[in-house]
Design a protein around this motif. Sequence first.
Motif, PDB file in Angstrom:
ATOM      1  N   PRO A   1       0.822  -1.226   0.000  1.00 40.53           N
ATOM      2  CA  PRO A   1       0.000   0.000   0.000  1.00 40.53           C
ATOM      3  C   PRO A   1       0.850   1.268   0.000  1.00 40.53           C
ATOM      4  CG  PRO A   1      -0.103  -1.137   2.131  1.00 40.53           C
ATOM      5  CD  PRO A   1       0.584  -2.066   1.189  1.00 40.53           C
ATOM      6  N   TRP A   2       2.091   1.176   0.468  1.00 39.42           N
ATOM      7  CA  TRP A   2       2.963   2.364   0.456  1.00 39.42           C
ATOM      8  C   TRP A   2       3.195   2.875  -0.963  1.00 39.42           C
ATOM      9  CZ3 TRP A   2       4.224   5.029   4.662  1.00 39.42           C
ATOM     10  CH2 TRP A   2       4.215   4.386   5.898  1.00 39.42           C
ATOM     11  N   LEU A   3       3.125   1.979  -1.937  1.00 38.45           N
ATOM     12  CA  LEU A   3       3.411   2.385  -3.317  1.00 38.45           C
ATOM     13  C   LEU A   3       2.256   3.157  -3.942  1.00 38.45           C
ATOM     14  CD1 LEU A   3       5.171  -0.856  -4.557  1.00 38.45           C
ATOM     15  CD2 LEU A   3       6.218   1.305  -3.856  1.00 38.45           C
ATOM     16  N   ARG A   4       1.119   3.192  -3.277  1.00 41.20           N
ATOM     17  CA  ARG A   4      -0.033   3.934  -3.814  1.00 41.20           C
ATOM     18  C   ARG A   4      -0.116   5.335  -3.213  1.00 41.20           C
ATOM     19  NH1 ARG A   4      -0.342  -0.902  -5.473  1.00 41.20           N
ATOM     20  NH2 ARG A   4       0.963  -0.054  -7.093  1.00 41.20           N
ATOM     21  N   ILE A   5       0.818   5.668  -2.328  1.00 40.30           N
ATOM     22  CA  ILE A   5       0.714   6.909  -1.545  1.00 40.30           C
ATOM     23  C   ILE A   5       1.858   7.858  -1.812  1.00 40.30           C
ATOM     24  CG2 ILE A   5       1.128   7.702   0.792  1.00 40.30           C
ATOM     25  CD1 ILE A   5      -1.109   6.602   1.672  1.00 40.30           C
TER      26      ILE A   5
ATOM     27  N   ALA B   1       1.421   8.143   7.089  1.00 38.05           N
ATOM     28  CA  ALA B   1       2.073   6.897   7.514  1.00 38.05           C
ATOM     29  C   ALA B   1       1.190   6.136   8.499  1.00 38.05           C
ATOM     30  CB  ALA B   1       3.435   7.208   8.140  1.00 38.05           C
ATOM     31  N   ALA B   2       0.572   6.860   9.432  1.00 37.74           N
ATOM     32  CA  ALA B   2      -0.306   6.201  10.412  1.00 37.74           C
ATOM     33  C   ALA B   2      -1.489   5.546   9.704  1.00 37.74           C
ATOM     34  CB  ALA B   2      -0.785   7.226  11.446  1.00 37.74           C
ATOM     35  N   ALA B   3      -2.004   6.209   8.672  1.00 33.40           N
ATOM     36  CA  ALA B   3      -3.142   5.639   7.938  1.00 33.40           C
ATOM     37  C   ALA B   3      -2.731   4.359   7.209  1.00 33.40           C
ATOM     38  CB  ALA B   3      -3.688   6.668   6.947  1.00 33.40           C
TER      39      ALA B   3
ATOM     40  N   GLU C   1      -0.210   2.316   8.057  1.00 36.30           N
ATOM     41  CA  GLU C   1       0.064   1.282   9.076  1.00 36.30           C
ATOM     42  C   GLU C   1      -1.230   0.689   9.626  1.00 36.30           C
ATOM     43  OE1 GLU C   1       2.920   0.214   9.527  1.00 36.30           O
ATOM     44  OE2 GLU C   1       4.439   1.770   9.320  1.00 36.30           O
ATOM     45  N   ALA C   2      -2.268   1.509   9.710  1.00 35.49           N
ATOM     46  CA  ALA C   2      -3.541   1.045  10.273  1.00 35.49           C
ATOM     47  C   ALA C   2      -4.439   0.399   9.215  1.00 35.49           C
ATOM     48  CB  ALA C   2      -4.264   2.222  10.929  1.00 35.49           C
ATOM     49  N   GLY C   3      -3.961   0.322   7.969  1.00 32.00           N
ATOM     50  CA  GLY C   3      -4.769  -0.296   6.911  1.00 32.00           C
ATOM     51  C   GLY C   3      -5.906   0.591   6.442  1.00 32.00           C
ATOM     52  N   ARG C   4      -5.824   1.906   6.747  1.00 26.72           N
ATOM     53  CA  ARG C   4      -6.923   2.795   6.357  1.00 26.72           C
ATOM     54  C   ARG C   4      -6.763   3.390   4.961  1.00 26.72           C
ATOM     55  NH1 ARG C   4      -6.601   7.039   9.174  1.00 26.72           N
ATOM     56  NH2 ARG C   4      -4.986   6.565  10.707  1.00 26.72           N
ATOM     57  N   THR C   5      -5.677   3.024   4.229  1.00 28.33           N
ATOM     58  CA  THR C   5      -5.513   3.550   2.868  1.00 28.33           C
ATOM     59  C   THR C   5      -5.896   2.507   1.816  1.00 28.33           C
ATOM     60  OG1 THR C   5      -3.197   2.830   2.802  1.00 28.33           O
ATOM     61  CG2 THR C   5      -3.639   5.079   3.569  1.00 28.33           C
ATOM     62  N   THR C   6      -6.374   1.355   2.294  1.00 30.40           N
ATOM     63  CA  THR C   6      -6.854   0.337   1.359  1.00 30.40           C
ATOM     64  C   THR C   6      -8.268  -0.077   1.773  1.00 30.40           C
ATOM     65  OG1 THR C   6      -5.778  -1.347   2.731  1.00 30.40           O
ATOM     66  CG2 THR C   6      -4.560  -0.578   0.803  1.00 30.40           C
ATOM     67  N   ALA C   7      -8.985   0.865   2.320  1.00 29.48           N
ATOM     68  CA  ALA C   7     -10.298   0.564   2.903  1.00 29.48           C
ATOM     69  C   ALA C   7     -11.335   0.297   1.814  1.00 29.48           C
ATOM     70  CB  ALA C   7     -10.751   1.739   3.763  1.00 29.48           C
ATOM     71  N   ALA C   8     -12.214  -0.662   2.104  1.00 32.37           N
ATOM     72  CA  ALA C   8     -13.296  -0.954   1.166  1.00 32.37           C
ATOM     73  C   ALA C   8     -14.387   0.104   1.277  1.00 32.37           C
ATOM     74  CB  ALA C   8     -13.878  -2.334   1.462  1.00 32.37           C
ATOM     75  N   ARG C   9     -14.593   0.603   2.508  1.00 32.57           N
ATOM     76  CA  ARG C   9     -15.655   1.597   2.680  1.00 32.57           C
ATOM     77  C   ARG C   9     -15.118   2.988   2.349  1.00 32.57           C
ATOM     78  NH1 ARG C   9     -15.702   4.279   7.818  1.00 32.57           N
ATOM     79  NH2 ARG C   9     -13.925   3.639   9.088  1.00 32.57           N
ATOM     80  N   THR C  10     -16.016   3.894   2.044  1.00 26.98           N
ATOM     81  CA  THR C  10     -15.603   5.269   1.766  1.00 26.98           C
ATOM     82  C   THR C  10     -16.283   6.207   2.750  1.00 26.98           C
ATOM     83  OG1 THR C  10     -17.402   5.424   0.182  1.00 26.98           O
ATOM     84  CG2 THR C  10     -15.214   4.955  -0.704  1.00 26.98           C
ATOM     85  N   LEU C  11     -15.747   7.392   2.858  1.00 28.12           N
ATOM     86  CA  LEU C  11     -16.317   8.373   3.772  1.00 28.12           C
ATOM     87  C   LEU C  11     -17.621   8.920   3.222  1.00 28.12           C
ATOM     88  CD1 LEU C  11     -13.028  10.300   4.514  1.00 28.12           C
ATOM     89  CD2 LEU C  11     -14.384   9.051   6.215  1.00 28.12           C
ATOM     90  N   GLU C  12     -18.497   9.310   4.129  1.00 27.29           N
ATOM     91  CA  GLU C  12     -19.710  10.026   3.710  1.00 27.29           C
ATOM     92  C   GLU C  12     -19.297  11.329   3.036  1.00 27.29           C
ATOM     93  OE1 GLU C  12     -22.954   9.094   4.359  1.00 27.29           O
ATOM     94  OE2 GLU C  12     -22.140   7.207   5.112  1.00 27.29           O
ATOM     95  N   ALA C  13     -20.067  11.729   2.031  1.00 29.42           N
ATOM     96  CA  ALA C  13     -19.792  13.011   1.376  1.00 29.42           C
ATOM     97  C   ALA C  13     -19.894  14.138   2.394  1.00 29.42           C
ATOM     98  CB  ALA C  13     -20.795  13.234   0.242  1.00 29.42           C
ATOM     99  N   ASP C  14     -19.100  15.167   2.208  1.00 36.44           N
ATOM    100  CA  ASP C  14     -19.132  16.381   3.044  1.00 36.44           C
ATOM    101  C   ASP C  14     -18.614  16.172   4.465  1.00 36.44           C
ATOM    102  OD1 ASP C  14     -20.213  17.761   0.920  1.00 36.44           O
ATOM    103  OD2 ASP C  14     -22.263  17.258   1.521  1.00 36.44           O
ATOM    104  N   THR C  15     -18.044  15.013   4.767  1.00 34.24           N
ATOM    105  CA  THR C  15     -17.439  14.865   6.088  1.00 34.24           C
ATOM    106  C   THR C  15     -16.019  15.419   6.053  1.00 34.24           C
ATOM    107  OG1 THR C  15     -16.716  12.644   5.518  1.00 34.24           O
ATOM    108  CG2 THR C  15     -18.771  12.834   6.745  1.00 34.24           C
ATOM    109  N   VAL C  16     -15.575  15.902   7.213  1.00 34.47           N
ATOM    110  CA  VAL C  16     -14.210  16.429   7.329  1.00 34.47           C
ATOM    111  C   VAL C  16     -13.585  15.747   8.540  1.00 34.47           C
ATOM    112  CG1 VAL C  16     -12.804  18.525   7.442  1.00 34.47           C
ATOM    113  CG2 VAL C  16     -15.097  18.618   6.438  1.00 34.47           C
ATOM    114  N   PRO C  17     -13.129  14.506   8.371  1.00 39.83           N
ATOM    115  CA  PRO C  17     -12.687  13.721   9.521  1.00 39.83           C
ATOM    116  C   PRO C  17     -11.357  14.194  10.085  1.00 39.83           C
ATOM    117  CG  PRO C  17     -12.213  12.553   7.498  1.00 39.83           C
ATOM    118  CD  PRO C  17     -12.972  13.780   7.098  1.00 39.83           C
ATOM    119  N   ALA C  18     -11.138  13.837  11.343  1.00 38.03           N
ATOM    120  CA  ALA C  18      -9.815  14.003  11.932  1.00 38.03           C
ATOM    121  C   ALA C  18      -8.871  12.989  11.297  1.00 38.03           C
ATOM    122  CB  ALA C  18      -9.889  13.789  13.434  1.00 38.03           C
TER     123      ALA C  18
END
Length: 394
Positions: free
Chosen positions: A305-309, A330-332, A334-351
């Motif tokens: 996944p590092w190669l996609r970032i 990097a934290a994302a 390591e936590a597997g959050r950059t290959t997630a199947a789900r996507t964020l809701e539109a208009d959200t501004v997450p931490a």
Amino acid sequence: MSRTTADSCPGVLQLHEAADGPLARVRIPGGRLAPGQLRTLAEAAHRLGDGNIELTSRGNVQLRRVRDAGALADLLGNAGLLPSRTHERIRNIIASPLSGRIGPHLDIRPLVTALDARLLDSPRLAGLPGRVLFTVDDGRGDVSGLRPDIGIHGLGDDRFALLLAGRDSGVRVSAGEAVETLAAAAHGFLELGTGQWRLQEIDDGIERLTALLGRAPGTERLEFAETADPPIGWLPQDDGLVALGAGVRLGSLSARIAEFLAAIERPILLTPWRSLVITDLGDGPAEQVVRVLAPMGLLFDADSPWLRITACTGRPGCAKSHTDIRADAAAAVEAGRTTAARTLEADTVPAAAAVVTSGRQHWSGCDRHCGRPAGSITEVTATPGGYRVVSPSN
Ligand code: SF4
């Protein structure tokens, strides 16, 4: 827009005052490094910088928080990494990294050497903006899509297409004419005298430069797409040896890993995808390199996944950044959050810790999106109130 100032691209002698300290950029024409030169860069990073070598999207390197500019220039000069004090910033040459080792294309390595020498040989060309990019593509199409100001693309029969302002100009030249034509185009860029930093910024730049060169373009126009995937893993060379393509997390190579790479005593190629290629290995040594360097963090798995970032500098190197973007990215990963199947809701501004993404993505500390690769990519951008994630489908 007309430029009113000279470009301020950093070099070894002209440092950039970044928020975390002076930054030096070292040009590596064609991305080619002898083992001793890589050893010198590692020493420079360790002794005079922040301990890391940053790989750039032009196959060059940067050192951050440089403590002694004079000592750095002496060190690099002694290693052949600063062959000219007047021309250092204009040696921006990207070449097909695997040329001459893998594939049936013409070996363009001699052309890269000759082009660099030709640029250094002309006092006038020291006046080129440091942003002007040359490419030499052996015909495999890996670097012609990088939007060079001036480039050549192999056509497979000892002919090259001349690229201007990122496009096929329609002009065709022989291998014997190629370097002189590239140099003539660089002089032509200066003759246009617009003060612009890139040929792309000049109205009708292709047509005006072609006319200056006295060349009649043909009707054929090739199209070039940007290549997103670096050569990674086990790459059999045509001569029976092996090259190893290695990804580098967020393009930051530690001096310690660089020292290990230099100790292999083989030529190293830096790619414009912020990765590297270790060349000319036997099977046994290649296996040993993977065994030693993979646990240290080099990426030999094309599915990593590092190669996609990619990520911009962010804090602490850039004062405009809203956050330490590289740490968040990097934290994302390591936590597997950059290959997630789900996507964020539109208009959200997450931490930072709630960002989930997938696919190719570029993380930026602000809306400038420095270093964003061209093409279809998810933009993950820090804002004062959280992250904005915009995927190509939005
Ligand atoms: S995108 Fe913004 S934060 Fe990142 S390096 Fe560029 S200016 Fe700095």
